[in-house]
Design an enzyme around this catalytic site. Structure first.
Site, PDB file in Angstrom:
ATOM      1  N   LYS A  16       0.794  -0.984   0.087  1.00 13.09           N
ATOM      2  CA  LYS A  16      -0.024   0.420  -0.016  1.00 13.09           C
ATOM      3  C   LYS A  16       1.462   1.421  -0.265  1.00 13.09           C
ATOM      4  CE  LYS A  16      -2.439  -1.538   3.739  1.00 13.09           C
ATOM      5  NZ  LYS A  16      -2.147  -2.158   4.134  1.00 13.09           N
ATOM      6  N   ARG A  71      -9.614   0.680   9.207  1.00 16.92           N
ATOM      7  CA  ARG A  71      -9.101  -0.827   9.187  1.00 16.92           C
ATOM      8  C   ARG A  71     -10.332  -1.819  10.435  1.00 16.92           C
ATOM      9  NH1 ARG A  71      -3.328   0.011   8.624  1.00 16.92           N
ATOM     10  NH2 ARG A  71      -2.176  -2.059   9.183  1.00 16.92           N
ATOM     11  N   ARG A 108      11.037  -7.390   4.222  1.00 18.00           N
ATOM     12  CA  ARG A 108      11.040  -5.989   4.877  1.00 18.00           C
ATOM     13  C   ARG A 108      11.607  -5.313   5.378  1.00 18.00           C
ATOM     14  NH1 ARG A 108       5.421  -2.773   4.124  1.00 18.00           N
ATOM     15  NH2 ARG A 108       5.201  -3.627   6.253  1.00 18.00           N
ATOM     16  N   ARG A 143      11.349  -1.198  11.455  1.00 22.63           N
ATOM     17  CA  ARG A 143       9.956  -1.027  12.417  1.00 22.63           C
ATOM     18  C   ARG A 143       9.767  -2.127  13.109  1.00 22.63           C
ATOM     19  NH1 ARG A 143       5.285  -0.679   7.781  1.00 22.63           N
ATOM     20  NH2 ARG A 143       3.984  -1.697   9.798  1.00 22.63           N
ATOM     21  N   ARG A 156      -1.013  -9.604  12.760  1.00 21.49           N
ATOM     22  CA  ARG A 156      -0.866  -8.532  12.464  1.00 21.49           C
ATOM     23  C   ARG A 156      -1.950  -9.129  10.919  1.00 21.49           C
ATOM     24  NH1 ARG A 156       4.168  -6.868  10.820  1.00 21.49           N
ATOM     25  NH2 ARG A 156       3.358  -4.793   8.470  1.00 21.49           N
TER      26      ARG A 156
HETATM   27  P1  ADP Z   1       1.203  -2.319   7.767  1.00 17.60           P
HETATM   28  O1  ADP Z   1      -0.233  -2.128   7.089  1.00 17.60           O
HETATM   29  O2  ADP Z   1       2.091  -2.677   6.789  1.00 17.60           O
HETATM   30  O3  ADP Z   1       0.394  -3.401   8.678  1.00 17.60           O
HETATM   31  P2  ADP Z   1       0.907   0.062   8.558  1.00 17.60           P
HETATM   32  O4  ADP Z   1       1.379   0.667   8.464  1.00 17.60           O
HETATM   33  O5  ADP Z   1      -0.557   0.557   8.304  1.00 17.60           O
HETATM   34  O6  ADP Z   1       1.678  -0.987   8.525  1.00 17.60           O
HETATM   35  O7  ADP Z   1       0.698  -0.160   9.907  1.00 17.60           O
HETATM   36  C1  ADP Z   1       1.076  -0.723  11.543  1.00 17.60           C
HETATM   37  C2  ADP Z   1       0.529  -0.881  12.681  1.00 17.60           C
HETATM   38  O8  ADP Z   1       0.201   0.496  12.833  1.00 17.60           O
HETATM   39  C3  ADP Z   1      -0.759  -1.727  12.347  1.00 17.60           C
HETATM   40  O9  ADP Z   1      -0.844  -3.071  12.895  1.00 17.60           O
HETATM   41  C4  ADP Z   1      -1.894  -0.978  13.837  1.00 17.60           C
HETATM   42  O10 ADP Z   1      -1.225  -1.411  14.599  1.00 17.60           O
HETATM   43  C5  ADP Z   1      -1.007   0.467  13.888  1.00 17.60           C
HETATM   44  N1  ADP Z   1      -2.743   1.210  12.563  1.00 17.60           N
HETATM   45  C6  ADP Z   1      -2.199   1.623  11.393  1.00 17.60           C
HETATM   46  N2  ADP Z   1      -3.434   1.901  11.085  1.00 17.60           N
HETATM   47  C7  ADP Z   1      -4.398   1.673  11.860  1.00 17.60           C
HETATM   48  C8  ADP Z   1      -5.960   1.754  12.405  1.00 17.60           C
HETATM   49  N3  ADP Z   1      -6.312   2.614  11.052  1.00 17.60           N
HETATM   50  N4  ADP Z   1      -6.133   1.384  13.483  1.00 17.60           N
HETATM   51  C9  ADP Z   1      -5.700   0.657  14.240  1.00 17.60           C
HETATM   52  N5  ADP Z   1      -4.650   0.855  14.015  1.00 17.60           N
HETATM   53  C10 ADP Z   1      -3.892   1.114  13.630  1.00 17.60           C
END
Ligand code: ADP
Length: 189
Positions: free
Chosen positions: A13, A88, A127, A135, A146
């Site tokens: 994404k 999400r 990654r 990260r 996740r």
């Molecule tokens: P990825 O899609 O690779 O998991 P992101 O950077 O989008 O990575 O998200 C990393 C973490 O941030 C998620 O695992 C979650 O803990 C938190 N997070 C991100 N966006 C949200 C959201 N909209 N609601 C709840 N938690 C979120």
């Protein structure tokens, strides 16, 4: 134009969002980046968030909705958004729809990147190796967590927007440039 880029962790994404920003001049809203910035700032909220992110859990809806509300409130100044990582949960999707409706705006496209789960685990582990562990949630164990959180809590967002006729599925396993091209086609060129 407001676009939601949707898909499991590691689906690509972030990469695709950056390309869309360049092409359409949209504002990139990555909740993951926002959360990591908060963690890096070392605030009390950031410390709470770090524990949640490292566990692979979701940050509570109220925190996330507030984080995005500030950006949506200034929607007038942007040509639109690419939402990457938000909504999400179904509750977040409903809150987003309501916030946009208040501004006379709406979600225009929901692009779903479909990927194979085992490939995703390998991609995330790769990654992690590449970024030298930048990260702390990028490891195989947290990736699996996740993914299950995605399946249970995030996937229901898809039928929500399918009911509005907004969803386009893209093969996220294709080459990066092919994915970009498929997204462009889905958005009408
Ligand atoms: P990825 O899609 O690779 O998991 P992101 O950077 O989008 O990575 O998200 C990393 C973490 O941030 C998620 O695992 C979650 O803990 C938190 N997070 C991100 N966006 C949200 C959201 N909209 N609601 C709840 N938690 C979120």
């Amino acid at each position: 134009m407001n676009i939601i880029l949707f898909g499991p962790p590691g689906a690509g994404k972030g990469t695709q969002a950056a390309r869309l920003v360049e092409k359409h001049g949209l504002r990139h809203l990555s909740t993951g980046d926002m959360l990591r910035a908060e963690v890096a700032a070392g605030s009390p909220l950031g410390m709470r968030l770090k524990a949640i992110l490292d566990a692979g859990d979701l940050v509570p809806d109220d925190v996330m909705v507030e984080m995005i509300a500030g950006c949506v409130a200034h929607a007038e100044s942007a040509r639109g958004f690419i939402l990457d990582g938000f909504p999400r949960t179904l509750a977040q999707a409903r809150a987003l729809d309501a916030m946009l409706a208040e501004k006379g705006r709406a979600v225009d496209h929901v692009v779903v990147l479909d990927v194979d789960e085992e490939a995703i685990i390998a991609r995330i582990a790769g990654r992690a190796a590449q970024t030298g562990g930048a990260r702390s949630d990028d490891n195989a164990a947290t990736a699996r967590k996740r993914l299950s959180v995605y399946r249970e809590q995030s996937a229901p967002v898809i039928p929500h927007y399918e009911a509005q006729g907004l969803v386009r599925h893209i093969d996220g396993m294709a080459e990066m440039d092919a994915v970009t091209a498929a997204i462009a086609a889905a958005l009408g060129g």
